[in-house]
Motif scaffolding. Structure first.
Motif, PDB file in Angstrom:
ATOM      1  N   LEU A 193      18.923   8.926  13.989  1.00 56.34           N
ATOM      2  CA  LEU A 193      20.134   8.989  13.167  1.00 56.34           C
ATOM      3  C   LEU A 193      20.093  10.122  12.152  1.00 56.34           C
ATOM      4  O   LEU A 193      21.092  10.387  11.480  1.00 56.34           O
ATOM      5  N   GLY A 194      18.958  10.760  12.020  1.00 53.98           N
ATOM      6  CA  GLY A 194      18.836  11.855  11.064  1.00 53.98           C
ATOM      7  C   GLY A 194      18.708  11.395   9.639  1.00 53.98           C
ATOM      8  O   GLY A 194      19.037  12.150   8.708  1.00 53.98           O
ATOM      9  N   LEU A 195      18.210  10.168   9.429  1.00 55.02           N
ATOM     10  CA  LEU A 195      18.107   9.606   8.090  1.00 55.02           C
ATOM     11  C   LEU A 195      16.659   9.599   7.589  1.00 55.02           C
ATOM     12  O   LEU A 195      15.716   9.447   8.363  1.00 55.02           O
ATOM     13  N   SER A 196      16.515   9.726   6.276  1.00 49.68           N
ATOM     14  CA  SER A 196      15.213   9.628   5.627  1.00 49.68           C
ATOM     15  C   SER A 196      14.809   8.168   5.464  1.00 49.68           C
ATOM     16  O   SER A 196      15.650   7.263   5.554  1.00 49.68           O
ATOM     17  N   PRO A 197      13.533   7.886   5.193  1.00 52.60           N
ATOM     18  CA  PRO A 197      13.134   6.503   4.882  1.00 52.60           C
ATOM     19  C   PRO A 197      13.926   5.913   3.721  1.00 52.60           C
ATOM     20  O   PRO A 197      14.247   4.715   3.731  1.00 52.60           O
ATOM     21  N   LEU A 198      14.233   6.732   2.717  1.00 52.15           N
ATOM     22  CA  LEU A 198      15.043   6.257   1.591  1.00 52.15           C
ATOM     23  C   LEU A 198      16.399   5.773   2.076  1.00 52.15           C
ATOM     24  O   LEU A 198      16.882   4.706   1.663  1.00 52.15           O
ATOM     25  N   ALA A 199      17.027   6.554   2.946  1.00 53.87           N
ATOM     26  CA  ALA A 199      18.344   6.168   3.463  1.00 53.87           C
ATOM     27  C   ALA A 199      18.267   4.872   4.257  1.00 53.87           C
ATOM     28  O   ALA A 199      19.145   4.005   4.138  1.00 53.87           O
ATOM     29  N   TYR A 200      17.221   4.721   5.063  1.00 51.46           N
ATOM     30  CA  TYR A 200      17.065   3.476   5.812  1.00 51.46           C
ATOM     31  C   TYR A 200      16.908   2.283   4.877  1.00 51.46           C
ATOM     32  O   TYR A 200      17.444   1.198   5.132  1.00 51.46           O
ATOM     33  N   SER A 201      16.189   2.456   3.780  1.00 48.12           N
ATOM     34  CA  SER A 201      16.038   1.361   2.823  1.00 48.12           C
ATOM     35  C   SER A 201      17.366   1.023   2.170  1.00 48.12           C
ATOM     36  O   SER A 201      17.681  -0.151   1.931  1.00 48.12           O
ATOM     37  N   PHE A 202      18.155   2.048   1.879  1.00 49.06           N
ATOM     38  CA  PHE A 202      19.485   1.828   1.296  1.00 49.06           C
ATOM     39  C   PHE A 202      20.362   1.043   2.281  1.00 49.06           C
ATOM     40  O   PHE A 202      21.051   0.092   1.899  1.00 49.06           O
ATOM     41  N   VAL A 203      20.324   1.436   3.548  1.00 51.34           N
ATOM     42  CA  VAL A 203      21.054   0.722   4.594  1.00 51.34           C
ATOM     43  C   VAL A 203      20.584  -0.728   4.677  1.00 51.34           C
ATOM     44  O   VAL A 203      21.391  -1.669   4.756  1.00 51.34           O
ATOM     45  N   ALA A 204      19.271  -0.931   4.650  1.00 48.88           N
ATOM     46  CA  ALA A 204      18.717  -2.287   4.757  1.00 48.88           C
ATOM     47  C   ALA A 204      19.204  -3.166   3.619  1.00 48.88           C
ATOM     48  O   ALA A 204      19.537  -4.338   3.818  1.00 48.88           O
ATOM     49  N   GLY A 205      19.265  -2.617   2.416  1.00 45.71           N
ATOM     50  CA  GLY A 205      19.735  -3.392   1.280  1.00 45.71           C
ATOM     51  C   GLY A 205      21.172  -3.851   1.458  1.00 45.71           C
ATOM     52  O   GLY A 205      21.517  -5.008   1.174  1.00 45.71           O
ATOM     53  N   ILE A 206      22.009  -2.955   1.931  1.00 46.40           N
ATOM     54  CA  ILE A 206      23.408  -3.315   2.149  1.00 46.40           C
ATOM     55  C   ILE A 206      23.528  -4.392   3.223  1.00 46.40           C
ATOM     56  O   ILE A 206      24.278  -5.369   3.072  1.00 46.40           O
TER      57      ILE A 206
ATOM     58  N   ALA B  25      24.492  -1.412  -5.758  1.00 47.12           N
ATOM     59  CA  ALA B  25      23.462  -2.361  -6.181  1.00 47.12           C
ATOM     60  C   ALA B  25      22.715  -2.934  -4.985  1.00 47.12           C
ATOM     61  O   ALA B  25      21.485  -3.089  -5.012  1.00 47.12           O
ATOM     62  N   ALA B  26      23.447  -3.264  -3.927  1.00 45.41           N
ATOM     63  CA  ALA B  26      22.810  -3.783  -2.717  1.00 45.41           C
ATOM     64  C   ALA B  26      21.882  -2.743  -2.107  1.00 45.41           C
ATOM     65  O   ALA B  26      20.738  -3.048  -1.717  1.00 45.41           O
ATOM     66  N   GLY B  27      22.366  -1.507  -2.018  1.00 46.13           N
ATOM     67  CA  GLY B  27      21.543  -0.444  -1.459  1.00 46.13           C
ATOM     68  C   GLY B  27      20.300  -0.169  -2.282  1.00 46.13           C
ATOM     69  O   GLY B  27      19.198   0.019  -1.739  1.00 46.13           O
ATOM     70  N   LEU B  28      20.447  -0.150  -3.602  1.00 46.55           N
ATOM     71  CA  LEU B  28      19.294   0.104  -4.464  1.00 46.55           C
ATOM     72  C   LEU B  28      18.264  -1.017  -4.371  1.00 46.55           C
ATOM     73  O   LEU B  28      17.057  -0.767  -4.507  1.00 46.55           O
ATOM     74  N   ASP B  29      18.729  -2.239  -4.139  1.00 45.33           N
ATOM     75  CA  ASP B  29      17.778  -3.336  -3.932  1.00 45.33           C
ATOM     76  C   ASP B  29      16.910  -3.059  -2.711  1.00 45.33           C
ATOM     77  O   ASP B  29      15.692  -3.291  -2.739  1.00 45.33           O
ATOM     78  N   GLY B  30      17.520  -2.555  -1.640  1.00 43.75           N
ATOM     79  CA  GLY B  30      16.741  -2.186  -0.467  1.00 43.75           C
ATOM     80  C   GLY B  30      15.762  -1.068  -0.757  1.00 43.75           C
ATOM     81  O   GLY B  30      14.620  -1.074  -0.263  1.00 43.75           O
ATOM     82  N   VAL B  31      16.174  -0.104  -1.578  1.00 45.76           N
ATOM     83  CA  VAL B  31      15.291   1.005  -1.954  1.00 45.76           C
ATOM     84  C   VAL B  31      14.102   0.482  -2.748  1.00 45.76           C
ATOM     85  O   VAL B  31      12.948   0.868  -2.496  1.00 45.76           O
ATOM     86  N   GLU B  32      14.354  -0.406  -3.700  1.00 50.52           N
ATOM     87  CA  GLU B  32      13.269  -0.951  -4.525  1.00 50.52           C
ATOM     88  C   GLU B  32      12.261  -1.732  -3.689  1.00 50.52           C
ATOM     89  O   GLU B  32      11.062  -1.750  -4.002  1.00 50.52           O
ATOM     90  N   ARG B  33      12.728  -2.365  -2.627  1.00 50.78           N
ATOM     91  CA  ARG B  33      11.833  -3.159  -1.774  1.00 50.78           C
ATOM     92  C   ARG B  33      11.257  -2.345  -0.620  1.00 50.78           C
ATOM     93  O   ARG B  33      10.486  -2.869   0.184  1.00 50.78           O
ATOM     94  N   ALA B  34      11.664  -1.061  -0.530  1.00 47.32           N
ATOM     95  CA  ALA B  34      11.266  -0.228   0.614  1.00 47.32           C
ATOM     96  C   ALA B  34      11.575  -0.948   1.927  1.00 47.32           C
ATOM     97  O   ALA B  34      10.781  -0.939   2.871  1.00 47.32           O
ATOM     98  N   ALA B  35      12.727  -1.575   1.980  1.00 45.96           N
ATOM     99  CA  ALA B  35      13.119  -2.363   3.148  1.00 45.96           C
ATOM    100  C   ALA B  35      13.504  -1.454   4.315  1.00 45.96           C
ATOM    101  O   ALA B  35      13.795  -0.264   4.138  1.00 45.96           O
ATOM    102  N   HIS B  36      13.507  -2.030   5.509  1.00 50.61           N
ATOM    103  CA  HIS B  36      13.959  -1.309   6.706  1.00 50.61           C
ATOM    104  C   HIS B  36      14.922  -2.211   7.466  1.00 50.61           C
ATOM    105  O   HIS B  36      14.683  -3.422   7.585  1.00 50.61           O
ATOM    106  N   PRO B  37      16.017  -1.662   7.993  1.00 51.72           N
ATOM    107  CA  PRO B  37      17.029  -2.506   8.639  1.00 51.72           C
ATOM    108  C   PRO B  37      16.673  -2.975  10.036  1.00 51.72           C
ATOM    109  O   PRO B  37      17.435  -3.744  10.632  1.00 51.72           O
ATOM    110  N   GLY B  38      15.541  -2.519  10.573  1.00 49.68           N
ATOM    111  CA  GLY B  38      15.176  -2.939  11.916  1.00 49.68           C
ATOM    112  C   GLY B  38      15.821  -2.075  12.986  1.00 49.68           C
ATOM    113  O   GLY B  38      16.431  -1.040  12.698  1.00 49.68           O
TER     114      GLY B  38
END
Length: 444
Positions: A273-286, A362-375
């Motif tokens: 998708l051309g996304l950074s790990p940060l972007a994936y975490s933002f996506v995961a949070g949402i 806020a949802a996206g930043l929560d994913g960033v703080e947790r270093a989450a991944h959307p799978g």
């Protein structure tokens, strides 16, 4: 249905209102704020009082305005203008301008004010080292109610597949070009106007900006679209689904994080998708907060007629039913058209843009703080979105991240919002409809 990449914007110093008014030939200013429900409220201020407006703000009875968290006994809500949002609109009335205001009560920013909520959310993002750019697609219908029945304003707009039809666009040429000219005169960068998927449905696209500027522009655009349509005897409606058999109107949000001039979303990744790990975490949070988020970005009874639709006359609903993500595929809740941004497709035309941006960020930043991944891409174990407004309020109240997002400037906002929306749902639920008469009158 925009496909333009996000661009970075930087704040600049702003002259005082008096100078801005003099330069633009302004004689009256609409001092404007929105309620939690998105209603634009304003007082008309003559230019002779513009220094007083900038110094003292202008007072309102908050309870009378609507959903502002006040009772009749409460002190005045004082709207304090933001000169950076000063917008001359002489194409509405000669000499008219508007300025977006931040509501205060007794000298303090009011926690129930949507603009305050977004300000605090952006401050939190800045403290984490991020600036947030947002773009919005405003879909709407042009309709007529003169006959007592809701009809398409253009009687000739009847084809089965009207999306992008050049003939439909041409018949609405005067309306579309007037709003395009207005947007470009304001420096918004309108780059396209098109007919959307439903008969009578349109969209004007304009450039991305920082989150606050975009939210202000959404409110301004809705106002301009409404008054410009009224001049031609039409009604512009942002109602999510005014027609049972037609596509609903979304307010798709395109989001990205920046640090200075550096875009933080692009990157190389194995999913392509051309996304950074940060972007994936933002996506995961949402995605993790999608069900609660729907309560903010799809905040009306009618919203769930849009997301719950199974078919339309054109054969597609263009609205998500599950919290999925993927590439350049408009069936997802989160679409990634390129590595510069993510597009949230769950929001609709009834959403308050300040609250929608704040809650999504806020949802996206929560994913960033947790270093989450959307799978993995696609549906997978994605959650089904809420079926009704009351289901969405259940999800919102059960989500501590999203309730904290609404309470970011002070406690009680999330509970107040959820209660008001529950009352809205039950007011609708307690109203006998034509559908019930048709199905039950002689059924027993």
């Amino acid at each position: 249905m925009s496909d333009t990449a996000t661009v970075s914007t930087l704040p600049t110093s702003t002259p005082p209102l008096r100078e801005l008014a003099a330069e633009s030939g302004t004689t009256f200013v609409l001092a404007l704020f929105t309620t939690l429900s998105g209603k634009p409220c304003a007082k008309l201020v003559p230019v002779q009082a513009i220094d007083q407006l900038e110094r003292d703000g202008v007072g309102f009875a908050g309870y009378a305005a609507g959903m502002m968290g006040q009772e009749p006994r409460d002190p005045d809500l004082v709207a304090v203008p933001d000169p950076a949002s000063f917008t001359p609109i002489p194409f509405v009335r000669p000499g008219l301008a508007l300025v977006h205001c931040t509501p205060h009560v007794e000298g303090e920013a009011w926690p129930f004010a949507p603009r305050v909520i977004l300000q605090r959310t952006l401050a939190r993002a800045a403290a984490m080292g991020y600036a947030v750019n947002v773009g919005a697609e405003i879909e709407y219908f042009l309709v007529d109610r003169a006959s007592g029945k809701l009809t398409t304003a253009d009687a000739a707009d009847v084809s089965a597949r009207p999306c992008y039809d050049a003939r439909d666009v041409t018949r609405m040429y005067d309306h579309l070009t007037e709003i395009s000219t207005a947007m470009n005169a304001l420096g918004w960068g309108n780059y396209a106007s098109d007919h959307e998927d439903g008969n009578g449905q349109f969209e004007q696209n304009f450039d991305y900006a920082d989150a606050m500027t975009t939210a202000d522009r959404v409110i301004t655009a809705r106002y301009l679209l409404s008054v410009i349509a009224e001049k031609r005897g039409m009604t512009a409606t942002f109602m999510p689904k005014p027609f049972t058999d037609r596509t609903g109107s979304g307010m798709h949000l395109h989001l990205s994080l920046w640090r200075g001039d550096t875009a933080l979303f692009p990157g190389t990744d194995p999913q392509g998708l051309g996304l950074s790990p940060l972007a994936y975490s933002f996506v995961a949070g949402i995605l993790d907060h999608a069900c609660a988020l729907q309560g903010v970005i799809a905040p009306t009874v009618n919203s769930y007629k849009r997301t719950g639709a199974t078919s339309t006359a054109s054969g597609a609903t263009w609205s998500p039913r599950r919290a999925t993500y993927g590439g350049n595929d408009r069936t997802h809740f989160l679409r990634v058209p390129d590595g510069n941004r993510v597009e949230l497709r769950g929001a609709d035309g009834s959403a308050n843009p300040y609250l929608a941006a704040a809650a999504t960020i806020a949802a996206g930043l929560d994913g960033v703080e947790r270093a989450a991944h959307p799978g993995p891409l696609g549906a997978g174990a994605a959650a089904d979105l809420p079926m009704t407004l009351v289901h969405a309020m259940d999800a919102l109240e059960a989500d501590p991240v999203l309730t904290a997002a609404l309470d970011v400037a002070g406690p009680g906002v999330a509970a107040y919002f959820a209660q008001a929306k529950r009352e809205e749902f039950f007011a609708w639920h307690n109203t006998v409809s034509d559908w019930e008469i048709d199905h039950y009158l002689t059924a027993f």
